[in-house]
Design a protein around this motif. Structure first.
Motif, mmCIF file in Angstrom:
data_model
loop_
_atom_site.group_PDB
_atom_site.id
_atom_site.type_symbol
_atom_site.label_atom_id
_atom_site.label_comp_id
_atom_site.label_asym_id
_atom_site.label_seq_id
_atom_site.Cartn_x
_atom_site.Cartn_y
_atom_site.Cartn_z
ATOM 1 N N GLY A 70 -2.459 -11.781 -19.622
ATOM 2 C CA GLY A 70 -2.755 -10.929 -18.469
ATOM 3 C C GLY A 70 -1.738 -11.097 -17.348
ATOM 4 O O GLY A 70 -1.267 -10.124 -16.762
ATOM 5 N N SER A 71 -1.375 -12.338 -17.081
ATOM 6 C CA SER A 71 -0.380 -12.608 -16.038
ATOM 7 C C SER A 71 0.983 -12.066 -16.414
ATOM 8 O O SER A 71 1.702 -11.512 -15.579
ATOM 9 N N GLY A 72 1.332 -12.236 -17.684
ATOM 10 C CA GLY A 72 2.620 -11.721 -18.157
ATOM 11 C C GLY A 72 2.703 -10.208 -18.072
ATOM 12 O O GLY A 72 3.732 -9.652 -17.683
ATOM 13 N N VAL A 73 1.616 -9.544 -18.411
ATOM 14 C CA VAL A 73 1.576 -8.081 -18.319
ATOM 15 C C VAL A 73 1.739 -7.637 -16.871
ATOM 16 O O VAL A 73 2.529 -6.725 -16.572
ATOM 17 N N LEU A 74 1.030 -8.278 -15.958
ATOM 18 C CA LEU A 74 1.139 -7.911 -14.546
ATOM 19 C C LEU A 74 2.530 -8.214 -13.994
ATOM 20 O O LEU A 74 3.092 -7.400 -13.254
ATOM 21 N N ALA A 75 3.082 -9.357 -14.351
ATOM 22 C CA ALA A 75 4.424 -9.710 -13.874
ATOM 23 C C ALA A 75 5.469 -8.759 -14.438
ATOM 24 O O ALA A 75 6.351 -8.277 -13.717
ATOM 25 N N GLY A 76 5.386 -8.471 -15.730
ATOM 26 C CA GLY A 76 6.334 -7.543 -16.344
ATOM 27 C C GLY A 76 6.232 -6.150 -15.759
ATOM 28 O O GLY A 76 7.245 -5.491 -15.509
ATOM 29 N N SER A 77 5.019 -5.716 -15.520
ATOM 30 C CA SER A 77 4.815 -4.398 -14.924
ATOM 31 C C SER A 77 5.413 -4.339 -13.521
ATOM 32 O O SER A 77 6.034 -3.342 -13.143
ATOM 33 N N ALA A 78 5.222 -5.418 -12.762
ATOM 34 C CA ALA A 78 5.766 -5.445 -11.396
ATOM 35 C C ALA A 78 7.294 -5.435 -11.414
ATOM 36 O O ALA A 78 7.932 -4.760 -10.603
ATOM 37 N N VAL A 79 7.890 -6.156 -12.350
ATOM 38 C CA VAL A 79 9.353 -6.205 -12.434
ATOM 39 C C VAL A 79 9.913 -4.839 -12.821
ATOM 40 O O VAL A 79 10.858 -4.345 -12.199
#
Length: 56
Positions: A43-52
């Motif tokens: 979940g954190s990786g998805v949110l971080a990747g989406s933000a980047v």
């Protein structure tokens, strides 16, 4: 990234995090279990990747 797609991805990532938290709060998952940690990482990786990629 298209706005609607980015929003959908962010919501999915948030739901993964919330599902893991809910499972831990109800006693279905231990906070030290691999499933809980994997859900948090995903979940954190998805949110971080989406933000980047959407540069928000």
């Amino acid at each position: 990234m298209e706005t609607r797609r980015a929003d959908t991805i962010q919501i999915a990532g948030s739901l993964v995090l919330l599902a893991a938290l809910l499972a831990a709060l109800t006693g279905r998952l231990e906070q030290s279990s691999y499933a809980y940690l994997a859900a948090n990482a995903l979940g954190s990786g998805v949110l971080a990747g989406s933000a980047v990629f959407s540069q928000e």
